[in-house]
Write an enzyme that holds these catalytic residues in place. Structure first.
Site, PDB file in Angstrom:
ATOM      1  N   LEU A  41       0.830  -1.213   0.000  1.00 23.03           N
ATOM      2  CA  LEU A  41       0.000   0.000   0.000  1.00 23.03           C
ATOM      3  C   LEU A  41       0.865   1.264   0.000  1.00 23.03           C
ATOM      4  CD1 LEU A  41      -2.959   1.150   0.531  1.00 23.03           C
ATOM      5  CD2 LEU A  41      -2.460   0.869   2.938  1.00 23.03           C
ATOM      6  N   SER A 107       2.987  -6.989   2.102  1.00 21.95           N
ATOM      7  CA  SER A 107       1.838  -6.245   2.603  1.00 21.95           C
ATOM      8  C   SER A 107       0.622  -6.466   1.681  1.00 21.95           C
ATOM      9  CB  SER A 107       2.219  -4.760   2.704  1.00 21.95           C
ATOM     10  OG  SER A 107       1.244  -4.051   3.406  1.00 21.95           O
ATOM     11  N   HIS A 108       0.050  -5.402   1.110  1.00 17.50           N
ATOM     12  CA  HIS A 108      -1.077  -5.568   0.186  1.00 17.50           C
ATOM     13  C   HIS A 108      -0.634  -6.276  -1.099  1.00 17.50           C
ATOM     14  CE1 HIS A 108      -4.932  -3.513  -1.596  1.00 17.50           C
ATOM     15  NE2 HIS A 108      -5.025  -4.823  -1.534  1.00 17.50           N
ATOM     16  N   ASP A 235      15.584   4.704  12.944  1.00 16.91           N
ATOM     17  CA  ASP A 235      14.579   4.715  11.878  1.00 16.91           C
ATOM     18  C   ASP A 235      13.426   5.611  12.318  1.00 16.91           C
ATOM     19  OD1 ASP A 235      12.552   4.188  10.012  1.00 16.91           O
ATOM     20  OD2 ASP A 235      13.258   2.133   9.706  1.00 16.91           O
ATOM     21  N   ASP A 254       3.617  -7.020  13.349  1.00 17.90           N
ATOM     22  CA  ASP A 254       4.805  -6.298  12.862  1.00 17.90           C
ATOM     23  C   ASP A 254       4.569  -4.785  12.840  1.00 17.90           C
ATOM     24  OD1 ASP A 254       3.153  -5.844  10.696  1.00 17.90           O
ATOM     25  OD2 ASP A 254       4.359  -6.965   9.255  1.00 17.90           O
ATOM     26  N   HIS A 276       6.997  -4.031   9.959  1.00 16.35           N
ATOM     27  CA  HIS A 276       6.417  -4.144   8.615  1.00 16.35           C
ATOM     28  C   HIS A 276       7.326  -3.554   7.535  1.00 16.35           C
ATOM     29  CE1 HIS A 276       2.964  -5.211   6.218  1.00 16.35           C
ATOM     30  NE2 HIS A 276       2.946  -4.026   5.632  1.00 16.35           N
ATOM     31  N   ASP A 278      10.770  -3.079   7.977  1.00 14.16           N
ATOM     32  CA  ASP A 278      12.019  -3.868   7.968  1.00 14.16           C
ATOM     33  C   ASP A 278      11.913  -5.011   6.959  1.00 14.16           C
ATOM     34  OD1 ASP A 278      13.041  -2.389  10.104  1.00 14.16           O
ATOM     35  OD2 ASP A 278      12.420  -3.852  11.618  1.00 14.16           O
TER      36      ASP A 278
HETATM   37 CA    CA Z   1      13.193  -0.195   9.807  1.00 12.70          CA
END
Ligand code: CA
Length: 310
Positions: A41, A107-108, A235, A254, A276, A278
């Protein structure tokens, strides 16, 4: 003379020790079919379809894989994204002369890849989802205002929404949600995902958190995911993922997808210490230094596919 023999022996041993490593590396990721990456996404205007998989395609290509990064609508329904991906798969097959592809979706991109394998299994050797939204995301549920029973306190709901908008704003260059975001969010909600799964059930576990069929219609199914929201203090998106992670309560996740939702086919692992982003080596390689590097997981998987003749 003796010294010379010993010297030569030492050289031979040195060659014997170093050779297998180099021989093993050559062709390590050389799958039979091209690897096609399907993104998740969000707009990613700043990141772009290639860099979405940060340093991953080059690492796969280094030892023999043919890799293609595709681009579909950043935010749209799974079916529309799936049709777009199918068109690109056909183009890749035409260019390479290959008969099938290995799809990897993040993901999506997971359900998007599954759609292609569902409607054209003859063109797909394998589908692998990484942090795949296979049974929906509670974050999407919250975004639609569908708070589950025993709803969380308001302050936490606001935190989750704030975390998500921070992530969206960063990844889409501050433009916020696109016009098709509602269709995407509906697809990614629990209800939307279950509806999609009823039509495209291949590889989906029968029990909520089990494994799915390893092979359906000749297509092999795999999945892996992380289960740690905050992994690297440098991050800038980790604090936002820590907020969205609150949507899951005590459930392993995640930051955006629960471990159970990520399950598809053979579950390689669902609890890497990764969030998510990473999972695709973001943001620009800032990942958990105490965990296996995400790039290595893709290389290992290419080798797994290769060894299966895929
Ligand atoms: Ca990261």
């Amino acid at each position: 003379m003796k010294i010379k023999i010993v010297k030569n022996l030492a050289v031979l041993i040195a060659i014997a020790v170093t050779l297998p490593a180099s021989v093993l590396a050559a062709g390590y990721t050389q799958t039979k079919y091209p690897i096609v990456l399907a993104h998740g996404l969000f707009g990613f205007d700043q990141i772009g379809p290639v860099d979405y998989w940060y340093a991953i395609p080059s690492a796969l290509r280094a030892d023999g894989a043919k890799v293609y990064s595709t681009q579909v609508s950043a935010a749209n329904s799974t079916e529309i994204r799936g049709e777009q991906l199918l068109t690109q798969v056909k183009q890749i097959l035409a260019v390479t002369g290959a008969s099938k592809v290995n799809l990897i979706g993040h993901s999506h991109g997971g359900p998007t890849a599954r759609y292609v394998a569902s409607v054209r299994p003859d063109l797909v050797a394998s589908v692998t989802t990484v942090g795949g939204v296979n049974r929906g995301s509670k974050v999407a549920d919250f975004l639609l205002g569908i708070a589950p029973e025993g709803s969380l306190p308001n302050a936490i709901l606001i935190s989750i929404t704030n975390g998500l908008s921070q992530i969206i704003n960063f990844l889409s260059g501050g433009k916020g949600l696109t016009q098709d975001s509602l269709a995407a969010t509906k697809s990614l909600s629990t209800a939307g995902s279950l509806k999609f799964n009823a039509l495209h059930p291949q590889g989906i576990p029968v029990s909520t958190c089990g494994e799915g069929a390893y092979q359906v219609n000749g297509v092999s199914y795999f999945s892996w995911s992380g289960a740690k929201a905050f992994t690297n203090a440098f991050d800038i998106l980790d604090p936002a993922l820590a907020l969205t992670s609150l949507a899951f309560g005590s459930e392993k996740n995640d930051g955006l997808v629960s471990s159970c939702s990520s399950h598809l086919g053979k579950v390689i692992r669902d609890d890497y210490a990764m969030n998510h982003l990473d999972e695709v080596n973001q943001t620009i390689g800032l990942v958990n230094i105490f965990e296996t590097n995400p790039v290595s997981l893709y290389r290992q998987h290419a080798n797994r596919l290769k060894n299966l003749g895929l």
